[in-house]
Design a protein around this motif. Structure first.
Motif, PDB file in Angstrom:
ATOM      1  N   TRP A  30       0.866  -1.181   0.000  1.00 24.61           N
ATOM      2  CA  TRP A  30       0.000   0.000   0.000  1.00 24.61           C
ATOM      3  C   TRP A  30       0.900   1.227   0.000  1.00 24.61           C
ATOM      4  CZ3 TRP A  30      -2.129   2.908   4.669  1.00 24.61           C
ATOM      5  CH2 TRP A  30      -2.975   3.946   4.234  1.00 24.61           C
ATOM      6  N   SER A  31       0.646   2.163  -0.928  1.00 19.48           N
ATOM      7  CA  SER A  31       1.537   3.317  -1.109  1.00 19.48           C
ATOM      8  C   SER A  31       1.137   4.493  -0.243  1.00 19.48           C
ATOM      9  CB  SER A  31       1.483   3.749  -2.584  1.00 19.48           C
ATOM     10  OG  SER A  31       0.146   4.160  -2.878  1.00 19.48           O
ATOM     11  N   GLY A  32       0.027   4.347   0.481  1.00 19.75           N
ATOM     12  CA  GLY A  32      -0.481   5.469   1.274  1.00 19.75           C
ATOM     13  C   GLY A  32      -1.637   6.163   0.570  1.00 19.75           C
ATOM     14  N   ARG A  33      -1.813   5.824  -0.705  1.00 14.55           N
ATOM     15  CA  ARG A  33      -2.914   6.455  -1.454  1.00 14.55           C
ATOM     16  C   ARG A  33      -4.250   5.848  -1.017  1.00 14.55           C
ATOM     17  NH1 ARG A  33      -4.318   5.121  -7.605  1.00 14.55           N
ATOM     18  NH2 ARG A  33      -6.391   6.064  -7.529  1.00 14.55           N
ATOM     19  N   GLU A  50      -8.436   7.002  -1.536  1.00 17.62           N
ATOM     20  CA  GLU A  50      -9.396   8.005  -2.039  1.00 17.62           C
ATOM     21  C   GLU A  50     -10.797   7.434  -1.978  1.00 17.62           C
ATOM     22  OE1 GLU A  50      -7.918   8.459  -5.966  1.00 17.62           O
ATOM     23  OE2 GLU A  50      -6.069   9.409  -5.230  1.00 17.62           O
ATOM     24  N   TRP A  98       3.286   3.939   7.451  1.00 16.95           N
ATOM     25  CA  TRP A  98       1.898   4.404   7.388  1.00 16.95           C
ATOM     26  C   TRP A  98       1.594   5.588   8.308  1.00 16.95           C
ATOM     27  CZ3 TRP A  98      -0.106   4.179  12.191  1.00 16.95           C
ATOM     28  CH2 TRP A  98       0.475   3.252  13.081  1.00 16.95           C
ATOM     29  N   GLN A  99       2.489   5.862   9.262  1.00 15.27           N
ATOM     30  CA  GLN A  99       2.169   6.911  10.258  1.00 15.27           C
ATOM     31  C   GLN A  99       1.841   8.257   9.610  1.00 15.27           C
ATOM     32  OE1 GLN A  99       4.792   6.600  14.036  1.00 15.27           O
ATOM     33  NE2 GLN A  99       5.942   5.552  12.440  1.00 15.27           N
ATOM     34  N   TRP A 108       1.071   8.841   6.560  1.00 15.67           N
ATOM     35  CA  TRP A 108      -0.029   8.703   5.589  1.00 15.67           C
ATOM     36  C   TRP A 108      -1.371   8.861   6.300  1.00 15.67           C
ATOM     37  CZ3 TRP A 108       2.100   3.433   3.389  1.00 15.67           C
ATOM     38  CH2 TRP A 108       3.318   3.670   2.762  1.00 15.67           C
ATOM     39  N   LEU A 109      -1.517   8.160   7.424  1.00 18.01           N
ATOM     40  CA  LEU A 109      -2.792   8.247   8.138  1.00 18.01           C
ATOM     41  C   LEU A 109      -2.935   9.612   8.822  1.00 18.01           C
ATOM     42  CD1 LEU A 109      -3.474   4.720   9.664  1.00 18.01           C
ATOM     43  CD2 LEU A 109      -4.356   5.749   7.581  1.00 18.01           C
ATOM     44  N   GLY A 138      -1.868  12.319   7.715  1.00 15.05           N
ATOM     45  CA  GLY A 138      -2.247  13.233   6.627  1.00 15.05           C
ATOM     46  C   GLY A 138      -3.730  13.148   6.286  1.00 15.05           C
ATOM     47  N   GLN A 139      -4.368  12.049   6.687  1.00 13.33           N
ATOM     48  CA  GLN A 139      -5.815  11.886   6.443  1.00 13.33           C
ATOM     49  C   GLN A 139      -6.624  12.348   7.659  1.00 13.33           C
ATOM     50  OE1 GLN A 139      -7.338  10.867   3.674  1.00 13.33           O
ATOM     51  NE2 GLN A 139      -5.487  10.362   2.509  1.00 13.33           N
TER      52      GLN A 139
END
Ligand SMILES: Cc1cc2nc3c(=O)[nH]c(=O)nc-3n(C[C@H](O)[C@H](O)[C@H](O)COP(=O)(O)OP(=O)(O)OC[C@H]3O[C@@H](n4cnc5c(N)ncnc54)[C@H](O)[C@@H]3O)c2cc1C
Length: 426
Positions: free
Chosen positions: A137-140, A142, A187-188, A190-191, A193-194
């Protein structure tokens, strides 16, 4: 019971938490795709089995739950559904018996993880699991377009970037120890950022740095210190006082006894810059008897021989006793049996830093419980659930880690199924 609808769920991360989520989802009739960055799943689980897979613990329930410290309530909810007894029954259902070791630790027969993982994966595949190895998983992430909703995830694969859309997602990406086995903590951000509240990952069940002399490091690094007692009182008055086995490492002190104290020690170092502990090198002997034995005349014998004969102190313990003392200080100590006995019973050691997270057995920190609902769904990403070590709880070694990972995987899988049946607003 299988559900009469199509519900497509992606589980990302094929450790024990992700596999358990997949298990629950498949059993409930979901269509499950499991993605893992590595060429095969369960690598840390297999490593855990190398030294004997301690899958849970047989101690009384209150003591068991207390191991999860400040997260006793939240982890306790997972354990209500899948506690140590249920876990053992589940292992038995995979065709593998379990036994309780002398210390209450529970192991699968043969103590290895591989037979259990093999049987489990065989069953999951037969139940329809679609396994996608080498899909990182690249962090993307949507929100999927169209009526059905759901989420589109981006993956890096050997064939280039790929996207995959699912009704719900279970993230079970692990912590950040032993990154070469797949869980790297990437993932830290990435999440975060969401909009997900993430406590920074920190080492747990880890060793600690001590400024050893070159002599001690070169002569004794790697030597176990069996049957010693570690005593520590933190700045708030919390006491750790336990017998066990430590290992004198090249950089400091490690081993099960130290791991058990690691959360307290790590927090103390964060607050005070260091943690001062005392090591009892001879827990079986009381200080007065020891002082009396050491006070006996040693005649022409060397101090090394005197310590060995009167106290049974030799090798790494003798070296530790001398560590940090210059010649005059050592001579003064040797001339004072009371002070010598006191040092044997409470050798002061200053711990300077936790060892790097990559060397730790597990991670503390992660997705905060406050960022999820009771079913482990992220408030910031409805339909996305979390499980396992990536959630902000910690526990000592002793089977507590795997128990909570498996139980949380079950909770996340059940959460996703329950969410599926809820009416959507808007
Ligand atoms: C040496 C050692 C011994 C241990 N022994 C024990 C023991 O005896 N008993 C015990 O209870 N616990 C033990 N543990 C701890 C236990 O193994 C872990 O707590 C447990 O494996 C965590 O499970 P998890 O599913 O949350 O994460 P993991 O097992 O770490 O699995 C996470 C998975 O996610 C994948 N992943 C990560 N990022 C991505 C991404 N971006 N895209 C796709 N996939 C990704 C990884 O490849 C990995 O397969 C031990 C750990 C170590 C290191």
């Amino acid at each position: 019971m299988s559900a009469p609808f199509s519900f497509r769920v992606a589980v990302v991360g094929g450790g024990p938490a992700g596999l358990m989520a997949a298990d629950v989802l498949l059993a409930a009739g979901a269509q499950v795709d499991l993605f893992d960055a590595m060429p095969s799943v369960g690598r840390k689980f297999l490593l855990a089995g190398k030294g004997g897979l301690n899958i849970t613990h047989a101690e009384p329930e209150a003591a068991f739950r207390g191991r999860y410290r400040e997260r006793v309530t939240e982890v306790g909810r997972w354990l209500d559904d899948f506690g140590p007894e249920a876990l053992r029954a589940w292992v038995h259902a995979q065709g593998i018996s379990t036994f309780v070791g002398s210390s209450g630790k529970v192991f699968p027969e043969g103590m290895k993880a591989a037979p259990l993982l093999r049987a489990w994966l065989h069953r999951l595949r037969a139940a329809g699991l679609a396994l996608h190895a080498r899909h990182r998983w690249s962090g993307r992430i949507e929100a999927a377009q169209g009526e059905g909703g759901g989420w589109t995830l981006g993956f890096d694969t050997p064939h280039g970037p790929q996207a995959s859309t699912h009704d719900a997602i279970v993230l079970a990406l692990g912590g950040a120890s032993w990154a070469r086995l797949g869980s790297d903590g990437a993932w830290q951000p990435w999440l975060a950022g969401q909009g997900v509240d993430v406590a920074p990952l920190a080492p747990s069940n880890c060793g600690f740095d001590i400024a050893w002399s070159d002599f001690l490091r070169e002569r004794h690094a790697g030597t176990p210190l069996k049957n010693v007692r570690l005593k520590f009182t933190d700045r708030t008055g919390q006491v750790f006082d336990r017998l066990g086995e430590a290992v004198l490492g090249a950089h400091g002190l490690e081993g099960n006894l130290v791991y058990a104290a690691s959360a307290l020690l790590r927090d103390e170092i964060a607050a005070c810059g260091h943690a001062d502990v005392a090591l009892d090198l001879l827990p079986a002997k009381d200080e007065a008897t020891l002082a009396a034995a050491l006070a006996r005349g040693r005649g022409a014998r060397s101090m090394i021989n005197h310590l060995k004969e009167q106290a049974g102190i030799h090798g790494v313990r003798a070296a530790l006793l001398r560590e940090g003392l210059d010649a005059p200080a050592w001579q003064a100590l040797c001339a004072d049996p009371v002070a010598l006995a006191a040092r044997i019973k409470a050798l002061p050691l200053r711990l300077l830093a936790a060892r790097p997270i990559d060397e730790a057995i597990s991670s503390a920190g992660g997705v905060r419980f406050e960022a999820m609902d009771a079913r482990l769904m992220l408030s910031a990403l409805p339909g996305v659930f979390c499980a396992g070590e990536m959630i902000d709880w910690e526990a000592p070694t002793g089977g507590y880690l795997l128990t909570a990972c498996l139980a949380s995987g079950r909770a996340a899988g059940q959460g996703a199924m329950a969410w599926r049946s809820l009416p959507r607003v808007g």
